[in-house]
Design an enzyme around this catalytic site. Structure first.
Site, short mmCIF file in Angstrom:
data_model
loop_
_atom_site.label_atom_id
_atom_site.label_comp_id
_atom_site.label_asym_id
_atom_site.label_seq_id
_atom_site.Cartn_x
_atom_site.Cartn_y
_atom_site.Cartn_z
N HIS A 155 -7.53 -4.66 -0.83
CA HIS A 155 -6.97 -6.00 -1.00
C HIS A 155 -7.77 -6.80 -2.03
O HIS A 155 -7.58 -8.00 -2.16
CB HIS A 155 -6.97 -6.75 0.33
CG HIS A 155 -6.32 -6.01 1.44
ND1 HIS A 155 -7.03 -5.44 2.46
CD2 HIS A 155 -5.03 -5.71 1.66
CE1 HIS A 155 -6.20 -4.83 3.29
NE2 HIS A 155 -4.98 -4.97 2.83
N HIS A 184 0.82 -1.22 0.00
CA HIS A 184 0.00 0.00 0.00
C HIS A 184 0.86 1.27 0.00
O HIS A 184 0.36 2.35 0.31
CB HIS A 184 -0.91 0.01 1.22
CG HIS A 184 -1.75 -1.21 1.38
ND1 HIS A 184 -2.63 -1.62 0.39
CD2 HIS A 184 -1.85 -2.12 2.37
CE1 HIS A 184 -3.22 -2.73 0.78
NE2 HIS A 184 -2.76 -3.07 1.97
#
Length: 338
Positions: free
Chosen positions: A222, A60
C-alpha cells in the site's frame, strides 16, 4: 499531473471491476444476492467441509478474487481500493462458505482487516457459526523476527491460502486446517522492492514519491515505508539482496525443498521477472535447495506500482502435498503439480 487510467468514475472502479470479473468467470464465481462485495466459489462450499474465507482491499488483483474456487478459498470479501471490507460482506461470505464444520478467516495482518473480520466473527458466533482466524505475516521487511506477529501479509498469501484451501478440500478437521494454515504461514517468507509509485483511481495521483534513480527495499503493497531507500541497482543485485535476507532468516539445509514466487507489483513486465528468476535459481542451486514449484507473474499487485517481490515457502512433505493438490479458480489453476 494526473495519471492515466482506463476507468470511468474512480468511485465506481471496484464495483465495475467486480461486474467484469463475474461476467468473465461465471463458471467459477458468483456474488451473494444482495451483497455484491461477497464473492463465492460455485464449486467450493459443501456440507461437512471447513469453509475458507479470505479477503481484503481491492487493487491487489488477482489477490483475492483470483484464488476463489474449488480446492482453494470458498469466498472472498472485497473492500475498496487498499481498504478493508466492512463486516457485512464478510458475514455473507462466511454464511455462504459454512458447511457446518466451521469457517476459517485468512487475510493479511492489517489493522482495518483485523478489526472488521473480528467484528464479523463476533456476529457470526451469535448465529452459531464457529469462526477461527489465521493472519498472514510473510513480509519479513515489515518487522524484526522477534516481532513476527506484527508483520504484514503480502504475496506469500498465494502459497499460504493454497495450503489451507487444500486442507479444507481434503476434508481435514477444523483443528488440522488451522494447524496447516499456521504452519504454512510460519514457513513462508517474502521480501519486495518498489521502483515507482501507484495511483488510486479516486485521485489518479502518485501515492508516494521516489526519485527517478531510486528504489526502496521492503516497501509495503500500500506504499508503507520500507527498510532502505537508495540508488537503483541491477536485477542481479536486487535479487541477491531480497533472496539473501530471506535465506538468512529461513536457514534451510542443503537438500530442502522450496516453492518459489517471483511476483510483479503491477507494472514490472515478465521479462524483468524472469531475469530475477534466473538469478534466484542460481542462488538456490548454490545453497543446495530444490525448487519444487515456481510461479512467475502477477499474483499480488499494488495497482500499477513498479517493483517485484520474492517469496519462498520452506516445504515439508505435508506442505508439498497440499501445494500440489488440484485447484480450479478463476485466475489460478493447478493439477497434481502447479
Amino acid at each position: 499531473m494526473k495519471t492515466k487510467k482506463l476507468i470511468n468514475e474512480g468511485a465506481a472502479a471496484v464495483d465495475e471491476m467486480l461486474a467484469g470479473i463475474l461476467a468473465a468467470h461465471p463458471r467459477h464465481l458468483r456474488a451473494v444476492e444482495g451483497s455484491p462485495r461477497s464473492i463465492v466459489a460455485n464449486h467450493g462450499p459443501r456440507t461437512g467441509k471447513v469453509g475458507l474465507v479470505i479477503g481484503g482491499g481491492s487493487g491487489h488483483e488477482p489477490t483475492f478474487l483470483g484464488f476463489v474456487g474449488k480446492g482453494l478459498a470458498d469466498a472472498a470479501a472485497i473492500g475498496n481500493v487498499f481498504a478493508s471490507p466492512p463486516p457485512d460482506p464478510i458475514i455473507e461470505c462466511a454464511k455462504a462458505a459454512d458447511g457446518g464444520a466451521g469457517v476459517l478467516f485468512m487475510y493479511g495482518n492489517y489493522a482495518g482487516d483485523v478489526m472488521n473480520f473480528d467484528m464479523a466473527a463476533e456476529m457470526l458466533a451469535m448465529d452459531d457459526i464457529e469462526v477461527r482466524t489465521v493472519l498472514t505475516t510473510d513480509d519479513i521487511a515489515s518487522a524484526p523476527i522477534a516481532q513476527k506477529e506484527r508483520r504484514r501479509g503480502v504475496a506469500g498469501n498465494v502459497f499460504i491460502f493454497k495450503a489451507a484451501g487444500a486442507a479444507c478440500d481434503l476434508m481435514y478437521g477444523f483443528d488440522d486446517v488451522e494447524r496447516v494454515a499456521r504452519w504454512a504461514n510460519e514457513r513462508t517468507y517474502t521480501m519486495g522492492v518498489a521502483l515507482s509509485p501507484c495511483s488510486l483511481p479516486q485521485t489518479r495521483k502518485p501515492n508516494f514519491e521516489i526519485g527517478e534513480d531510486e528504489m526502496e527495499i521492503g516497501m509495503g503493497i500500500h506504499g508503507e515505508p520500507g527498510v532502505a531507500r537508495g540508488p537503483m541497482k541491477s536485477a542481479d543485485e536486487v535479487t541477491s539482496e531480497l533472496a539473501g535476507k530471506i535465506l538468512d532468516e529461513m536457514k534451510p539445509a542443503r537438500g530442502d525443498r522450496v516453492a518459489v514466487l517471483v511476483n510483479s507489483l503491477g507494472s514490472t513486465p515478465l521479462m524483468e521477472l524472469y531475469i530475477m528468476m534466473r538469478k534466484l535459481k542460481a542462488m538456490l542451486d548454490d545453497a543446495g535447495l530444490v525448487i519444487h514449484v515456481s510461479l512467475v507473474g502477477n499474483y499480488c499487485t499494488s495497482l500499477e506500482m513498479a517493483g517485484a517481490s520474492i517469496t519462498l515457502m520452506h516445504l515439508d512433505d505435508e506442505l508439498q502435498r497440499l501445494i500440489d493438490h488440484p485447484c480450479d479458480c478463476a485466475m489460478f489453476r493447478s493439477g497434481e503439480a502447479l
